[in-house]
Design a protein around this motif. Structure first.
Motif, PDB file in Angstrom:
ATOM      1  N   THR A 104      -1.586   2.196   7.259  1.00 11.68           N
ATOM      2  CA  THR A 104      -1.897   2.874   5.998  1.00 11.68           C
ATOM      3  C   THR A 104      -3.389   2.958   5.683  1.00 11.68           C
ATOM      4  O   THR A 104      -3.855   3.999   5.189  1.00 11.68           O
ATOM      5  CB  THR A 104      -1.129   2.199   4.841  1.00 11.68           C
ATOM      6  N   ARG A 132       3.747  -0.339   9.229  1.00 13.91           N
ATOM      7  CA  ARG A 132       3.357   0.721   8.298  1.00 13.91           C
ATOM      8  C   ARG A 132       2.159   0.278   7.464  1.00 13.91           C
ATOM      9  O   ARG A 132       1.230   1.055   7.206  1.00 13.91           O
ATOM     10  CB  ARG A 132       4.537   1.057   7.382  1.00 13.91           C
ATOM     11  N   GLU A 133       2.169  -0.990   7.073  1.00 18.62           N
ATOM     12  CA  GLU A 133       1.061  -1.537   6.284  1.00 18.62           C
ATOM     13  C   GLU A 133      -0.239  -1.540   7.090  1.00 18.62           C
ATOM     14  O   GLU A 133      -1.327  -1.306   6.552  1.00 18.62           O
ATOM     15  CB  GLU A 133       1.413  -2.957   5.843  1.00 18.62           C
ATOM     16  N   TRP A 158       0.665   9.521   3.211  1.00 19.23           N
ATOM     17  CA  TRP A 158       0.300  10.189   4.471  1.00 19.23           C
ATOM     18  C   TRP A 158       1.498  10.896   5.082  1.00 19.23           C
ATOM     19  O   TRP A 158       1.601  11.114   6.270  1.00 19.23           O
ATOM     20  CB  TRP A 158      -0.350   9.226   5.454  1.00 19.23           C
ATOM     21  N   SER A 169       6.626   7.751   5.442  1.00 16.53           N
ATOM     22  CA  SER A 169       5.590   7.131   6.273  1.00 16.53           C
ATOM     23  C   SER A 169       6.210   6.259   7.367  1.00 16.53           C
ATOM     24  O   SER A 169       5.675   6.160   8.474  1.00 16.53           O
ATOM     25  CB  SER A 169       4.609   6.322   5.423  1.00 16.53           C
ATOM     26  N   GLN A 183       0.839  -1.199   0.000  1.00 14.46           N
ATOM     27  CA  GLN A 183       0.000   0.000   0.000  1.00 14.46           C
ATOM     28  C   GLN A 183       0.877   1.252   0.000  1.00 14.46           C
ATOM     29  O   GLN A 183       1.828   1.335   0.780  1.00 14.46           O
ATOM     30  CB  GLN A 183      -0.909   0.006   1.230  1.00 14.46           C
TER      31      GLN A 183
END
Length: 302
Positions: free
Chosen positions: A190, A186-187, A118, A262, A114
């Motif tokens: 997201t 992080r995934e 952001w 991110s 992804q």
């Protein structure tokens, strides 16, 4: 009254405890109780075992306080005791599965899927309860072997060497697991930032193709190479030459620039140490700890 509000205060409390003033131990250890509980739970993932291991770890610290070497981090020493106790309990309960689990951890690979942007969300927005709840949920969803590394390195701020001692791993293995844990976390976060919508996502895809063409023209390193080195890049563990190559790539590649920024946002959220709480109240039996500790450390009569 002595307190741990400063390094000198902690040093004085340590000296007092080593000198036999064991009534100071509860004050000495109180700032680290949450950390001890978190590392035990991150390894064991259940309430009964966590409560027993925390109790035993604090008892061991109480009875062996004199063994803490001069200059050694008290926090790292405590967490090493807790980590050892938790891993011993895990081996005992899952003896047949433990070695195969460790082998499976090292085989697993993880690549980002992804790429919602952001990066520019204000820091105060990242402190919203929904974001912190998502981070807590993400930590609980991390694969075994990754969760405790993420907590020790990014929440407790221990070094790779200290983390390796606590978990019985080499610093290299710690860094490998940390990298995969960060990508997974992080995934997990997201999806909270999918506001840009499908149209922008399609435009990103077109832009990425254009950028990749430019990257190939300039013969920079690949996105896959950059992704493998992200943790080393963020932690400033690269040679100047490789660091420059990654920076050249990130300037051109929208996808990789999102990954870098991110991940930095993720570490900002995790960095205050208050993102994860136990899903139960782990109470300590202080009277039992003090009684058993006094018994074990009492000098034998002549």
């Amino acid at each position: 009254m002595l307190s741990t509000s400063s390094p000198s205060g902690e040093a004085q409390l340590l000296s007092a405890c080593k000198a036999g003033k064991r009534e100071q131990f509860q004050t000495l250890i109180s700032p680290y109780l949450r950390s001890i509980k978190l590392i035990a739970y991150s390894i064991l993932q259940n309430q009964p075992d966590t409560e027993e291991v925390v109790q035993e770890a604090i008892l061991k610290a109480f009875t062996h306080i004199s063994q803490l070497r001069e200059g050694e981090s008290f926090k790292a020493w405590l967490l090493q005791i807790a980590g050892n106790e938790a891993r011993m309990r895990l081996r005992k309960d899952r003896k047949k599965l433990y070695s195969s689990l460790e082998q499976e951890i090292e085989k697993k690979k993880f690549w980002p899927r992804q790429f919602i942007d952001w990066r520019n969300i204000p820091s105060e927005e990242l402190e919203r309860k929904e974001v912190r709840d998502a981070l807590t949920a993400g930590l609980r969803c991390l694969n075994d072997g990754y969760r405790e590394v993420f907590i020790l390195r990014n929440i407790e701020h221990l070094s790779a060497i200290e983390t390796g001692r606590i978990l019985g791993l080499s610093p290299g293995t710690v860094n490998t697991r940390l990298h995969r844990a960060r990508l997974q976390m992080r995934e997990e976060l997201t999806p909270l930032f999918k506001a840009p919508g499908a149209k922008k996502a399609r435009m990103m895809s077109v832009n990425m193709m254009r950028v990749m063409g430019r990257i190939m023209m300039r013969k920079t390193i690949s996105c896959r190479h950059v992704t493998r080195e992200l943790t080393n890049y963020i932690d400033d563990q690269l040679t100047p030459e490789l660091r420059q190559q990654i920076e050249d790539h990130v300037r051109l590649c929208h996808r990789c620039s999102i990954l870098v920024d991110s991940l930095r946002k993720l570490l900002y959220i995790a960095g205050d140490g208050k993102v994860l709480e136990l899903p139960f109240d782990c109470k300590l039996k202080w009277e039992q700890i003090m009684k058993r500790g006094d018994f074990q450390t009492r000098a034998p009569s002549a």
